[in-house]
Design a protein around this motif. Structure first.
Motif, PDB file in Angstrom:
ATOM      1  N   THR A  31       0.857 -10.546  -9.146  1.00 59.75           N
ATOM      2  CA  THR A  31       1.607 -11.505  -9.785  1.00 59.75           C
ATOM      3  C   THR A  31       1.132 -11.624 -11.226  1.00 59.75           C
ATOM      4  O   THR A  31       0.153 -11.864 -11.417  1.00 59.75           O
ATOM      5  CB  THR A  31       1.870 -12.781  -9.242  1.00 59.75           C
TER       6      THR A  31
ATOM      7  N   PHE B  11       0.172 -13.863   4.137  1.00 63.40           N
ATOM      8  CA  PHE B  11       0.966 -13.283   3.329  1.00 63.40           C
ATOM      9  C   PHE B  11       2.556 -13.193   4.333  1.00 63.40           C
ATOM     10  O   PHE B  11       3.776 -13.394   3.610  1.00 63.40           O
ATOM     11  CB  PHE B  11       0.731 -11.828   3.159  1.00 63.40           C
TER      12      PHE B  11
ATOM     13  N   GLY C 261       4.101 -16.636   3.774  1.00 63.11           N
ATOM     14  CA  GLY C 261       4.866 -16.915   2.624  1.00 63.11           C
ATOM     15  C   GLY C 261       5.980 -16.023   2.232  1.00 63.11           C
ATOM     16  O   GLY C 261       6.727 -16.093   1.369  1.00 63.11           O
ATOM     17  N   ASN C 262       5.959 -14.767   2.999  1.00 63.66           N
ATOM     18  CA  ASN C 262       6.981 -13.846   3.033  1.00 63.66           C
ATOM     19  C   ASN C 262       7.704 -13.349   4.344  1.00 63.66           C
ATOM     20  O   ASN C 262       7.521 -12.090   4.757  1.00 63.66           O
ATOM     21  CB  ASN C 262       6.444 -12.532   2.277  1.00 63.66           C
TER      22      ASN C 262
ATOM     23  N   ALA D 194       9.708 -10.181   4.476  1.00 62.97           N
ATOM     24  CA  ALA D 194       9.204  -9.003   3.794  1.00 62.97           C
ATOM     25  C   ALA D 194       9.061  -7.669   4.903  1.00 62.97           C
ATOM     26  O   ALA D 194       8.739  -7.871   6.150  1.00 62.97           O
ATOM     27  CB  ALA D 194       7.877  -9.269   3.134  1.00 62.97           C
TER      28      ALA D 194
ATOM     29  N   TYR E  57       5.456  -3.807   2.540  1.00 66.58           N
ATOM     30  CA  TYR E  57       5.395  -4.574   1.437  1.00 66.58           C
ATOM     31  C   TYR E  57       3.919  -5.568   1.703  1.00 66.58           C
ATOM     32  O   TYR E  57       3.059  -5.949   0.914  1.00 66.58           O
ATOM     33  CB  TYR E  57       6.322  -5.656   1.203  1.00 66.58           C
ATOM     34  N   ILE E  58       3.992  -5.903   3.096  1.00 68.55           N
ATOM     35  CA  ILE E  58       2.773  -6.913   3.536  1.00 68.55           C
ATOM     36  C   ILE E  58       1.414  -6.123   3.413  1.00 68.55           C
ATOM     37  O   ILE E  58       0.615  -6.520   2.794  1.00 68.55           O
ATOM     38  CB  ILE E  58       3.114  -7.556   4.754  1.00 68.55           C
TER      39      ILE E  58
END
Length: 277
Positions: free
Chosen positions: A84, A122, A125-126, A129, A133-134
């Motif tokens: 990010t 992860f 938080g997602n 997803a 992506y993970i």
């Protein structure tokens, strides 16, 4: 953009910076004075050893009157990278540091995480997803962790609040493996880890993650992180205050030997929990 292509693009950024600087008749020191960094920093930008922050790229455009070309290149390169935007520059600096001192109030630091622990973090938080992506996020974290196994690895010293050991991220089996991993790195003398126990009560920077990086030829830098945000701090007075807070935490923490005993005990507790019917 692949890692090799991204590095080649940063090398182009550096080569273009060198060409434009010389065309303007500035030495590295002279340009550095105009953009509020050292001449050594300019040299590292030109060699693609270090990447400038956005505000520095913008000041370079102003000093060299380049109509925003360095800002545009910076934004393109940051957009295409693994991390990010708020963390990207910290990740770059991490690879250059000679010493990293970290305080973790709630979560195992990224450089110490196992794949399973990282996956659980992860996913938390997602939650919607895709697996792809993970996996991409996990790969980025594991790639970062290689800095601790390189021949020229930095000195790494972490202080974990006891909370970090007691939150069962991913479940008991994942935590047992995670804590075993940290204990093994400690026994191999790859890292120094202390634990700040609950019994210490209040302490400086309570609940605030901090990460101090030292460099061979540049001033120290501090990274702090909040919710979907992060800050790199290099103002000397502020860095000195944060380093003092870290030193106080380190002094209040258990010794590495006592911390190892606590970590191994917690791992065994999780292991027994995982094996219970």
């Amino acid at each position: 953009m692949a890692k090799g292509s991204r590095q080649a693009a940063w090398e182009f950024f550096g080569a273009e910076l060198k060409r434009r600087r010389e065309d303007a008749g500035f030495t590295q020191v002279e340009l550095g004075m105009r953009v509020f960094v050292s001449g050594g920093y300019i040299g590292q930008f030109e060699q693609a050893i270090r990447k400038p922050q956005l505000d520095v790229a913008q000041r370079i455009d102003e000093a060299l009157q380049t109509d925003g070309i360095f800002e545009r290149m910076w934004r393109k390169l940051i957009k295409d990278q693994t991390y990010t935007e708020y963390f990207a520059h910290a990740a770059e600096l991490e690879q250059l540091a000679t010493e990293i001192c970290e305080y973790a109030p709630a979560v195992i630091p990224g450089l110490l995480q196992t794949r399973e622990y990282a996956r659980a973090m992860f996913l938390a938080g997602n939650p919607l997803a895709t697996d792809e992506y993970i996996e991409e996020l996990i790969k980025g974290r594991m790639d970062r962790a290689r800095v601790l196994t390189d021949a020229a690895r930095p000195v790494y010293w972490a202080v974990l609040h006891e909370t970090v050991l007691r939150i069962p991220v991913g479940g008991a089996a994942v935590m047992a493996h995670q804590l075993d991993h940290i204990a093994a790195m400690m026994r191999e003398r790859t890292v120094l880890v202390q634990v700040l126990p609950f019994s210490q009560g209040a302490h400086p920077a309570m609940g605030k993650m901090m990460w101090v990086m030292e460099f061979e030829d540049a001033p120290p830098t501090v990274y702090t992180e909040g919710v979907f945000s992060g800050s790199l701090l290099d103002e000397p007075t502020l860095v000195k205050r944060i380093r003092a807070s870290y030193d106080h935490i380190r002094a209040a923490a258990l010794s590495p030997e006592a911390a190892l005993t606590m970590i191994e005990s917690a791992a065994e507790d999780y292991r027994q929990c995982a094996s219970s019917p």
